[in-house]
Write an enzyme that holds these catalytic residues in place. Structure first.
Site, PDB file in Angstrom:
ATOM      1  N   THR A 137      44.831  36.416  48.929  1.00 29.77           N
ATOM      2  CA  THR A 137      45.706  36.086  50.109  1.00 29.77           C
ATOM      3  C   THR A 137      46.634  37.136  50.389  1.00 29.77           C
ATOM      4  O   THR A 137      46.771  37.697  51.664  1.00 29.77           O
ATOM      5  CB  THR A 137      46.179  34.552  50.054  1.00 29.77           C
ATOM      6  OG1 THR A 137      45.090  33.981  49.922  1.00 29.77           O
ATOM      7  CG2 THR A 137      47.130  34.400  51.529  1.00 29.77           C
ATOM      8  N   CYS A 138      47.302  37.646  49.409  1.00 30.75           N
ATOM      9  CA  CYS A 138      48.421  38.514  49.413  1.00 30.75           C
ATOM     10  C   CYS A 138      47.562  39.948  49.873  1.00 30.75           C
ATOM     11  O   CYS A 138      48.444  40.619  51.098  1.00 30.75           O
ATOM     12  CB  CYS A 138      49.047  38.642  48.193  1.00 30.75           C
ATOM     13  SG  CYS A 138      49.707  37.484  47.337  1.00 30.75           S
ATOM     14  N   SER A 139      46.800  40.450  49.578  1.00 28.37           N
ATOM     15  CA  SER A 139      46.167  41.489  49.986  1.00 28.37           C
ATOM     16  C   SER A 139      45.232  41.513  51.125  1.00 28.37           C
ATOM     17  O   SER A 139      45.121  42.615  51.883  1.00 28.37           O
ATOM     18  CB  SER A 139      45.301  42.060  48.806  1.00 28.37           C
ATOM     19  OG  SER A 139      45.775  42.493  47.548  1.00 28.37           O
ATOM     20  N   THR A 167      46.293  40.181  44.721  1.00 27.88           N
ATOM     21  CA  THR A 167      45.601  38.868  44.650  1.00 27.88           C
ATOM     22  C   THR A 167      45.221  38.670  46.207  1.00 27.88           C
ATOM     23  O   THR A 167      45.480  39.242  47.061  1.00 27.88           O
ATOM     24  CB  THR A 167      46.582  37.906  44.378  1.00 27.88           C
ATOM     25  OG1 THR A 167      47.779  37.863  45.208  1.00 27.88           O
ATOM     26  CG2 THR A 167      47.050  37.833  42.886  1.00 27.88           C
TER      27      THR A 167
END
Length: 162
Positions: free
Chosen positions: A50-52, A48
């Site tokens: 923001t996570c990545s 995803t």
């Protein structure tokens, strides 16, 4: 259940990851954290945005600084299966220190009291975004985000706390 907080003991649970030989390993959280200073951070989902692009890269980039301040393990948790976590980890070839742990059914996330219902977005039950600094199983810092924010759970905030 109330979310895990500063002063709490990290609950035990079983998570999965693929080791350097691509063998699936099941591991107890206590075996990773007992007698050590660890960071356990979680993301709502592998791959995803923001996570990545922000959360994981920050811990990879700051890993040497975190290790220099006494951190033994940097653990990334997500409610995804171990195959997804393996594929996601391979998108960070520069990573040497962050271990990608799968909580496939979300049982450990639930034990932490940090589940997040993203069913309205088609994602089901996931983890809230957070970062815990744990010393010998005791939570010293609990930086838990509200909603989809990314303001307190990054590597820089943990570095400040060390």
């Amino acid at each position: 259940m109330a979310p895990i907080a500063v002063g709490d003991v990290l609950p035990d649970g079983t998570l999965a990851y693929f080791d350097e030989q691509d063998e699936l390993q099941k591991v107890s959280v206590h075996s990773l954290a007992a007698g050590k200073k660890v960071i356990l951070f979680a993301v709502p989902g592998a791959f995803t945005p923001t996570c990545s692009l922000k959360h994981v890269p920050g811990f990879i980039e700051k890993a040497d600084e975190l290790k220099a301040k006494g951190v033994h393990e940097i653990l990334c948790l997500s409610v995804n299966d171990s195959f997804v976590m393996k594929a996601w980890s391979k998108t960070y070839p520069e990573n040497k220190h962050v271990k990608f742990l799968a909580d496939g059914a979300g049982k450990y996330t639930r034990a932490l009291g940090l589940e997040l219902d993203l069913s309205d977005k088609g994602l089901g039950i996931r983890s809230r975004r957070f970062a815990l600094l744990v010393d010998d199983l005791k939570v010293k810092v609990a930086n838990v985000e509200s909603g989809g924010e990314f303001t307190v759970s990054g590597a820089d905030e943990i570095l400040k706390a060390l």
